[in-house]
Design a protein around this motif. Structure first.
Motif, PDB file in Angstrom:
ATOM      1  N   GLY A   1       0.810  -1.212   0.000  1.00 18.55           N
ATOM      2  CA  GLY A   1       0.000   0.000   0.000  1.00 18.55           C
ATOM      3  C   GLY A   1       0.842   1.260   0.000  1.00 18.55           C
ATOM      4  N   THR A   2       1.911   1.283   0.804  1.00 17.45           N
ATOM      5  CA  THR A   2       2.789   2.444   0.859  1.00 17.45           C
ATOM      6  C   THR A   2       3.541   2.645  -0.446  1.00 17.45           C
ATOM      7  N   LEU A   3       4.127   1.572  -0.976  1.00 17.74           N
ATOM      8  CA  LEU A   3       4.892   1.698  -2.216  1.00 17.74           C
ATOM      9  C   LEU A   3       4.004   2.088  -3.387  1.00 17.74           C
ATOM     10  N   SER A   4       2.819   1.515  -3.464  1.00 17.65           N
ATOM     11  CA  SER A   4       1.911   1.842  -4.555  1.00 17.65           C
ATOM     12  C   SER A   4       1.510   3.316  -4.512  1.00 17.65           C
ATOM     13  N   ALA A   5       1.211   3.834  -3.313  1.00 16.29           N
ATOM     14  CA  ALA A   5       0.849   5.246  -3.185  1.00 16.29           C
ATOM     15  C   ALA A   5       2.013   6.156  -3.549  1.00 16.29           C
ATOM     16  N   CYS A   6       3.218   5.793  -3.133  1.00 19.16           N
ATOM     17  CA  CYS A   6       4.389   6.610  -3.449  1.00 19.16           C
ATOM     18  C   CYS A   6       4.709   6.572  -4.942  1.00 19.16           C
TER      19      CYS A   6
ATOM     20  N   ALA B   1       2.641   0.863 -10.763  1.00 23.07           N
ATOM     21  CA  ALA B   1       1.943   0.234  -9.641  1.00 23.07           C
ATOM     22  C   ALA B   1       0.803  -0.640 -10.143  1.00 23.07           C
ATOM     23  N   MET B   2       0.095  -0.173 -11.178  1.00 24.87           N
ATOM     24  CA  MET B   2      -1.000  -0.961 -11.727  1.00 24.87           C
ATOM     25  C   MET B   2      -0.470  -2.233 -12.382  1.00 24.87           C
ATOM     26  N   ARG B   3       0.645  -2.114 -13.096  1.00 24.07           N
ATOM     27  CA  ARG B   3       1.235  -3.285 -13.755  1.00 24.07           C
ATOM     28  C   ARG B   3       1.670  -4.329 -12.725  1.00 24.07           C
ATOM     29  N   ALA B   4       2.270  -3.856 -11.638  1.00 17.97           N
ATOM     30  CA  ALA B   4       2.725  -4.778 -10.596  1.00 17.97           C
ATOM     31  C   ALA B   4       1.550  -5.526  -9.973  1.00 17.97           C
ATOM     32  N   MET B   5       0.462  -4.803  -9.680  1.00 17.15           N
ATOM     33  CA  MET B   5      -0.689  -5.452  -9.065  1.00 17.15           C
ATOM     34  C   MET B   5      -1.375  -6.408 -10.035  1.00 17.15           C
ATOM     35  N   LEU B   6      -1.404  -6.058 -11.315  1.00 16.22           N
ATOM     36  CA  LEU B   6      -2.003  -6.943 -12.305  1.00 16.22           C
ATOM     37  C   LEU B   6      -1.254  -8.275 -12.375  1.00 16.22           C
ATOM     38  N   VAL B   7       0.067  -8.197 -12.411  1.00 18.55           N
ATOM     39  CA  VAL B   7       0.873  -9.424 -12.422  1.00 18.55           C
ATOM     40  C   VAL B   7       0.634 -10.229 -11.152  1.00 18.55           C
ATOM     41  N   ALA B   8       0.533  -9.527 -10.020  1.00 11.60           N
ATOM     42  CA  ALA B   8       0.359 -10.205  -8.733  1.00 11.60           C
ATOM     43  C   ALA B   8      -0.983 -10.936  -8.652  1.00 11.60           C
TER      44      ALA B   8
ATOM     45  N   VAL C   1       4.802 -10.941  -4.780  1.00 10.86           N
ATOM     46  CA  VAL C   1       5.073 -10.476  -6.144  1.00 10.86           C
ATOM     47  C   VAL C   1       4.853  -8.971  -6.252  1.00 10.86           C
ATOM     48  N   ALA C   2       3.732  -8.489  -5.713  1.00  9.97           N
ATOM     49  CA  ALA C   2       3.435  -7.056  -5.785  1.00  9.97           C
ATOM     50  C   ALA C   2       4.491  -6.236  -5.046  1.00  9.97           C
ATOM     51  N   PHE C   3       4.937  -6.720  -3.888  1.00 12.97           N
ATOM     52  CA  PHE C   3       5.941  -5.985  -3.111  1.00 12.97           C
ATOM     53  C   PHE C   3       7.258  -5.848  -3.868  1.00 12.97           C
ATOM     54  N   PHE C   4       7.770  -6.941  -4.393  1.00 12.80           N
ATOM     55  CA  PHE C   4       9.067  -6.872  -5.052  1.00 12.80           C
ATOM     56  C   PHE C   4       9.004  -6.086  -6.358  1.00 12.80           C
ATOM     57  N   LEU C   5       7.894  -6.177  -7.079  1.00 14.82           N
ATOM     58  CA  LEU C   5       7.762  -5.377  -8.294  1.00 14.82           C
ATOM     59  C   LEU C   5       7.646  -3.882  -7.962  1.00 14.82           C
ATOM     60  N   ASP C   6       6.853  -3.537  -6.952  1.00 13.33           N
ATOM     61  CA  ASP C   6       6.749  -2.134  -6.547  1.00 13.33           C
ATOM     62  C   ASP C   6       8.094  -1.604  -6.069  1.00 13.33           C
ATOM     63  N   LEU C   7       8.821  -2.412  -5.323  1.00 14.08           N
ATOM     64  CA  LEU C   7      10.136  -1.989  -4.838  1.00 14.08           C
ATOM     65  C   LEU C   7      11.090  -1.761  -6.004  1.00 14.08           C
ATOM     66  N   PHE C   8      11.035  -2.648  -6.999  1.00 19.78           N
ATOM     67  CA  PHE C   8      11.889  -2.486  -8.182  1.00 19.78           C
ATOM     68  C   PHE C   8      11.573  -1.183  -8.906  1.00 19.78           C
ATOM     69  N   TYR C   9      10.290  -0.904  -9.119  1.00 15.78           N
ATOM     70  CA  TYR C   9       9.913   0.329  -9.813  1.00 15.78           C
ATOM     71  C   TYR C   9      10.265   1.570  -8.993  1.00 15.78           C
ATOM     72  N   THR C  10      10.273   1.445  -7.671  1.00 15.47           N
ATOM     73  CA  THR C  10      10.588   2.593  -6.819  1.00 15.47           C
ATOM     74  C   THR C  10      12.066   2.944  -6.866  1.00 15.47           C
ATOM     75  N   VAL C  11      12.952   1.945  -6.846  1.00 16.97           N
ATOM     76  CA  VAL C  11      14.386   2.213  -6.747  1.00 16.97           C
ATOM     77  C   VAL C  11      15.067   2.373  -8.089  1.00 16.97           C
ATOM     78  N   ARG C  12      14.437   1.946  -9.182  1.00 22.18           N
ATOM     79  CA  ARG C  12      15.134   2.032 -10.470  1.00 22.18           C
ATOM     80  C   ARG C  12      15.281   3.493 -10.894  1.00 22.18           C
ATOM     81  N   LYS C  13      16.341   3.765 -11.654  1.00 20.15           N
ATOM     82  CA  LYS C  13      16.652   5.132 -12.063  1.00 20.15           C
ATOM     83  C   LYS C  13      16.409   5.376 -13.544  1.00 20.15           C
TER      84      LYS C  13
END
Length: 479
Positions: free
Chosen positions: A362-367, A377-384, A414-426
């Motif tokens: 929830g936190t990562l998706s909102a951020c 965030a939508m793509r990550a949740m869809l895969v999850a 799955v959603a957590f690791f995908l959201d984390l990946f999208y958050t930290v990537r540059k």
């Protein structure tokens, strides 16, 4: 935003949400005893379609309205957001209400329970009132006042609990009518909560002029958040069909087991996420402000800081659920049969992983949404959710309802690791930050209004849907 104000706002929303969730959790104990296994199963089987309609009519509205109101207060721009939002989203809520009424009988047949038709009819009007309630909560949050939102959540739960127990006890001899009456109490609670906030807003003598242009801007701004938020309720709606039908192949207690899983286990697992709701509400404007200033690295750091605080709150809850599941079941559900109590303990221990993951997602998706990456965030949740559906098909047959719990854990991992990946990537970070910085120079508000001239016509840019003001939700930009 200064640290003190940030944590004060977060604490108010979290305390209100946690108290409301606590009332709801305690309410389910006597309600389960009144409804019985079959009645409770009907009660919770009606919720997935209801939650999907809520998402279609109200998801993203508080954030969008709060952003616009906060920007208006800072820039001195045009007024009328409250009335415009009420007009637009009342129409959306009415559409969702009618859609739920039309889907009631077909979906009840799909779930294999004709008794659900009356349950859907009792619950449908709540969809309309929730849309209006979301607008008022966003308006108060945009003014930097979190207490009305927290109080309205408590009022909502108190009315639902009081009316639900009173009505369910009146029809306790008939589980179908009792479930229907308890669901009507949900509609009553949303109506009372709406009037509670409306009266408080009227006392402020707010301007109620309607801006047709602003109404369309608010709607378009909310669409990405609605699409993202609709995936999980849609998944839960499909679960109420898939899990029950898979369980029905091996037991006659399929509805009862689903009620135990969805109504008891998942309700407790969602409590840590409720504890972190205030943190999410306070983090979004701070992250968005960094992106507005072109500081994508700073936005990423604040998102990770929000994640760290979320885990500090959620992990102890998850560990407590793992260690004290038997005690929780004995205390909260004393009327359960011994076999059902043992099964619920096993479910809670399996789902303790999701207690922490759900809050983190929830936190990562909102951020991510605040950073302008709502599609990620939508793509990550869809895969999850697709991964969860596959696990349910593979595991519920041989493992029963515990297979559904494993599938939920897999979904949130799955959603957590995908959201984390999208958050930290540059990747494309510099270009995206420059894009936000240019947008901030063109106009400070989400609606594209020029902050320097309150009478100037708003310019709407469809691609600028992420928050871009530097003084949102209370007026600051430091986490």
């Amino acid at each position: 935003m200064k640290h003190a104000k940030f944590f004060k706002n977060a604490a108010i929303v979290s305390a209100g949400g946690l108290l409301a969730k606590g009332i709801g959790a305690l309410y389910r104990i006597p309600l389960a005893n009144l409804l019985g296994g079959y009645g409770e199963g009907l009660y919770h089987m009606a919720y997935p379609l209801f939650c999907l309609m809520l998402t279609l009519s109200s998801a993203g509205i508080p954030t969008v309205v709060a952003r616009t109101v906060a920007a208006e207060r800072v820039s001195g721009g045009a007024r009328g957001t409250l009335a415009s939002a009420l007009r637009v989203f009342a129409g959306l809520g009415a559409f969702a209400l009618v859609l739920m009424l039309l889907l009631a009988r077909p979906f009840a047949r799909l779930q294999g329970e004709e008794a659900l038709v009356g349950c859907y009819l009792a619950l449908a009007p709540a969809v309309f009132f929730v849309a209006l309630l979301a607008v008022l909560r966003g308006w108060w949050q945009g003014r930097g006042e979190m207490a009305p939102t927290a109080l309205s959540e408590i009022v909502e739960q108190l009315v639902k609990a009081g009316a639900g127990l009173l009505l369910a006890s009146r029809f306790s001899a008939d589980p179908v009518r009792a479930a229907r009456a308890a669901l009507f109490a949900v509609t009553l609670s949303e109506l009372i909560a709406f009037f509670f906030l409306a009266v408080r807003a009227r006392e402020r003598r707010t301007m109620l002029s309607v801006s047709h242009n602003r109404g369309s801007v608010l709607l378009y701004s909310a669409l990405p958040a609605m699409l993202n938020a609709s995936l999980l309720p849609l998944s839960q709606m499909l679960d109420s069909v898939l899990i029950v039908r898979l369980l029905a192949r091996r037991t006659a207690r399929a509805v009862h087991l689903y009620g135990l899983f969805s109504g008891s286990a998942l309700s407790l697992v969602s409590l840590p996420a409720s504890l972190c709701a205030g943190l999410i509400a306070a983090s979004v404007p701070a992250v968005a402000a960094c992106m507005a200033q072109g500081d994508a690295a700073g936005a990423r750091k604040r998102a990770l800081f929000a994640l760290a605080v979320t885990l500090c709150l959620a992990l102890p809850c998850a560990l407590g659920l793992l260690a004290f599941a038997p005690l929780a079941v004995r205390w909260l559900y004393p009327a359960l049969a011994a076999a059902d109590a043992l099964l619920l303990v096993r479910l809670l221990r399996l789902l303790s992983v999701s207690a922490a993951l759900l809050a983190a997602v929830g936190t990562l998706s909102a951020c991510l949404t605040a950073m302008g990456f709502a599609t990620c965030a939508m793509r990550a949740m869809l895969v999850a959710v697709l991964f969860k559906a596959g696990l349910e098909i593979a595991l519920v047959g041989p493992l029963g309802i515990t297979g559904a719990a494993i599938a939920v854990n897999g979904c949130y991992l799955v959603a957590f690791f995908l959201d984390l990946f999208y958050t930290v990537r540059k990747k494309r970070e510099k270009a995206h930050a420059a894009h936000h910085r240019i947008g901030d120079k063109e106009g400070r508000t989400d609606a594209g209004c020029d902050g320097g001239d309150p009478t100037r016509r708003c310019r709407v840019r469809a691609h600028r849907r992420a928050p871009c003001g530097s003084n949102l939700e209370g007026g600051g930009n430091s986490l």
